[in-house]
Motif scaffolding. Sequence first.
Motif, PDB file in Angstrom:
ATOM      1  N   ARG A  15     -13.921 -20.596  41.273  1.00  0.00           N
ATOM      2  CA  ARG A  15     -14.468 -19.586  40.361  1.00  0.00           C
ATOM      3  C   ARG A  15     -15.782 -20.035  39.749  1.00  0.00           C
ATOM      4  O   ARG A  15     -16.082 -21.216  39.668  1.00  0.00           O
ATOM      5  CB  ARG A  15     -13.486 -19.303  39.243  1.00  0.00           C
ATOM      6  N   ILE A  92     -11.661  -7.808  38.577  1.00  0.00           N
ATOM      7  CA  ILE A  92     -11.738  -9.233  38.926  1.00  0.00           C
ATOM      8  C   ILE A  92     -12.862  -9.904  38.158  1.00  0.00           C
ATOM      9  O   ILE A  92     -12.724 -11.034  37.687  1.00  0.00           O
ATOM     10  CB  ILE A  92     -11.919  -9.395  40.454  1.00  0.00           C
ATOM     11  N   GLU A  96      -9.869 -12.441  36.286  1.00  0.00           N
ATOM     12  CA  GLU A  96      -9.222 -12.576  37.596  1.00  0.00           C
ATOM     13  C   GLU A  96      -7.705 -12.636  37.488  1.00  0.00           C
ATOM     14  O   GLU A  96      -6.989 -11.997  38.274  1.00  0.00           O
ATOM     15  CB  GLU A  96      -9.740 -13.847  38.282  1.00  0.00           C
ATOM     16  N   VAL A 106      -6.592 -10.212  44.793  1.00  0.00           N
ATOM     17  CA  VAL A 106      -7.862 -10.761  44.331  1.00  0.00           C
ATOM     18  C   VAL A 106      -8.665 -11.366  45.480  1.00  0.00           C
ATOM     19  O   VAL A 106      -9.844 -11.049  45.663  1.00  0.00           O
ATOM     20  CB  VAL A 106      -7.631 -11.795  43.212  1.00  0.00           C
TER      21      VAL A 106
END
Length: 188
Positions: A15, A92, A96, A106
């Motif tokens: 991420r 998202i 998320e 996702v």
Amino acid sequence: MIVAVPVGLVALRVRRHTFVVITIAIFFVFQLSAINFGFTGGTAGLQLPLIPWLETNYNKPFYYAALAIVVFATLLSVAVRRSRFGLQLLAIRDDEDRAAGLGVKVFAVKLTGFTLSAFAVGMGGALFAIFHRSDLSAVRLRSALRYLIALMAIFGGLGTFDGATARRSRARVDAAVLAIRFSNGSLY
């Protein structure tokens, strides 16, 4: 799109800032591979065939092709934004974990969005390669041009359609000034 799926499979497992670092690392791997492999022409680059257009009208077809790509990318962006898929992407972006809790797949949604954006960028890159037909060397694709593209996205706005379109020309000027200032006066 062929390259976007495996790159997305690797890069989208993380991420935020880590995603940026991994994407840049993958970019440098591709850049070093392109310089060191023989089939890419190494540092001399590729020699693409010359397009048999008249020199007086050489730029016009590229202008119309670029316009078509921009219109296509804009329509794709609007269509995605107004769809269920776009809502999933927004969910998202916001959170998320919460999106996954609400039933959004996702990873699949992120990979699809990544691939769609890579398709639009790839069309622009292909047009760039054809336009610079015989000069696709490492010199042409220097850091300043890559940073110019990234700065346009940063200055244009994150996640806003209006910000990306309305401030693009100003961002291009600001990014070009920064790129020229930090690249010894040359964009290439």
